[in-house]
Design an enzyme around this catalytic site. Structure first.
Site, PDB file in Angstrom:
ATOM      1  N   CYS A 209       0.831  -1.208   0.000  1.00 53.32           N
ATOM      2  CA  CYS A 209       0.000   0.000   0.000  1.00 53.32           C
ATOM      3  C   CYS A 209       0.860   1.250   0.000  1.00 53.32           C
ATOM      4  O   CYS A 209       1.323   1.692   1.052  1.00 53.32           O
ATOM      5  CB  CYS A 209      -0.932  -0.003   1.212  1.00 53.32           C
ATOM      6  SG  CYS A 209      -1.953   1.471   1.318  1.00 53.32           S
TER       7      CYS A 209
ATOM      8  N   CYS B  89      -0.507   4.123   2.022  1.00 52.64           N
ATOM      9  CA  CYS B  89      -0.354   3.956   3.472  1.00 52.64           C
ATOM     10  C   CYS B  89       1.070   4.299   3.916  1.00 52.64           C
ATOM     11  O   CYS B  89       1.276   4.938   4.950  1.00 52.64           O
ATOM     12  CB  CYS B  89      -0.651   2.514   3.884  1.00 52.64           C
ATOM     13  SG  CYS B  89      -2.209   1.855   3.319  1.00 52.64           S
ATOM     14  N   ASP B  90       2.056   3.859   3.139  1.00 55.07           N
ATOM     15  CA  ASP B  90       3.444   3.872   3.606  1.00 55.07           C
ATOM     16  C   ASP B  90       4.398   4.739   2.797  1.00 55.07           C
ATOM     17  O   ASP B  90       5.565   4.871   3.150  1.00 55.07           O
ATOM     18  CB  ASP B  90       3.982   2.429   3.609  1.00 55.07           C
ATOM     19  CG  ASP B  90       3.151   1.516   4.492  1.00 55.07           C
ATOM     20  OD1 ASP B  90       2.675   1.988   5.532  1.00 55.07           O
ATOM     21  OD2 ASP B  90       2.957   0.345   4.124  1.00 55.07           O
TER      22      ASP B  90
END
Length: 314
Positions: free
Chosen positions: A136, A139-140
């Site tokens: 992701c 997300c990261d």
């Protein structure tokens, strides 16, 4: 003693399919209960710019899902933050056991559990998950500001992840086992024009390498699919973007599945192999996998459920 809740229509899942089903079932005065699951809002909550949702030239994925949830609630749906761990479809009313202990029963069930990211399945991938290996970018990606990263894949997911990562990383290497991408042409054009992106054709990733203390990624070993030659590609982060698999674990032994785990429905409907159980969205769609088609199927599932319940009453 566990709480017990009964509803005419229970919806499991909270992506575009689930929320749209909740809107339509509410409008049909069926008073649905929607159980959100582990990832409220589904895959769109880990997507940034959405440019193909009709009516919005560009919208943030999480914002779109917040609006859908609010719409479902405004129509009268009860939205519950819980996770369904098992279902019994052997008799009606159908039964769904939740992590919270509540047992839900329903006369009609709409499954909209979506899909989850696929992984390569190599041991070092598992070892470094959360320590430099991710599925992701939204997300990261922030953690790789000014660093070099590698993305593997060749479809829309991979290209979207790679493009997003250019907002943070100093260099993004996209590894693909073929010499052409499957992604939409507009995405490919953006990728090829981006000066931060390097493409590595005809390669697969054999191993993730890194440090032990602290645990962290320092590179990946890529193998040329034709010659077998191994190349070490230095990187601080490795993003797996090889597609998604349907989240059909709940019903894999109870409903007919096909194409690697997608719930099988009667063409032109959301009817599954058990009357009164309906499936919508990425759980059943192995072809299109779009937010707009998922929403359309959510509508279909609710209308199919309404028709089914009316026939039962007659």
């Amino acid at each position: 003693m566990a709480d017990a809740r009964h509803t005419k229509v229970l919806i499991i899942g909270s992506g575009p399919a689930g929320y749209t089903a909740a809107i339509y079932a509410s409008r049909a005065m069926l008073n649905p209960i929607l159980v959100q699951g582990l990832q409220p809002g589904g895959q769109l909550t880990i997507t940034t710019e959405v440019e193909n949702w009709p009516g919005d030239t560009e919208v943030q994925g999480p914002d779109l899902m917040v609006r859908m949830e609010a719409h479902a609630k405004a129509m009268g749906a009860e939205v519950i933050a819980d996770y369904i761990s098992s279902v019994d479809l052997s008799k009606r009313p159908f039964t769904a056991q939740s992590d919270s202990g509540t047992v839900y029963t329903c006369d009609a069930l709409i499954l909209a559990t979506g899909a989850q990211a696929k992984w390569l399945g190599i041991p070092t991938e598992e070892k470094f998950k959360g320590f430099g290996v991710s599925a992701c970018a939204t997300c990261d990606g922030f953690f790789y500001r000014g660093k070099e990263v590698v993305v593997i894949g060749g479809g829309n997911t991979a290209v979207e992840e790679a493009l997003f990562l250019t907002n943070f990383a100093s260099k993004v290497t996209l590894i693909h086992r073929r010499d052409t991408l499957r992604a939409e042409k507009i995405l490919q054009d953006r990728l090829f024009k981006n000066p931060k992106v390097d493409l590595m054709w005809h390669h697969s990733v054999e191993e993730v390498v890194g440090t032990e203390a602290p645990l962290g990624v320092t590179g990946v070993r890529a193998r040329h699919v034709e010659t077998g030659e191994i190349t070490l590609v230095p990187c601080d982060g490795f993003f797996v973007a090889i597609g998604h698999a349907p989240s059909s674990e709940l019903v894999k032994d109870q409903l007919d599945l096909h194409h690697g785990g997608y719930v099988k429905v009667t063409p032109g409907t959301c009817n599954t192999s058990i009357p009164g159980v309906f499936a919508a969205g990425d759980l059943t769609d192995h072809i299109y996998r779009q937010a707009v088609t998922s929403a359309g199927m959510g509508c279909m599932a609710a209308l199919d459920a309404e028709r089914f319940l009316a026939e039962q009453e007659e």
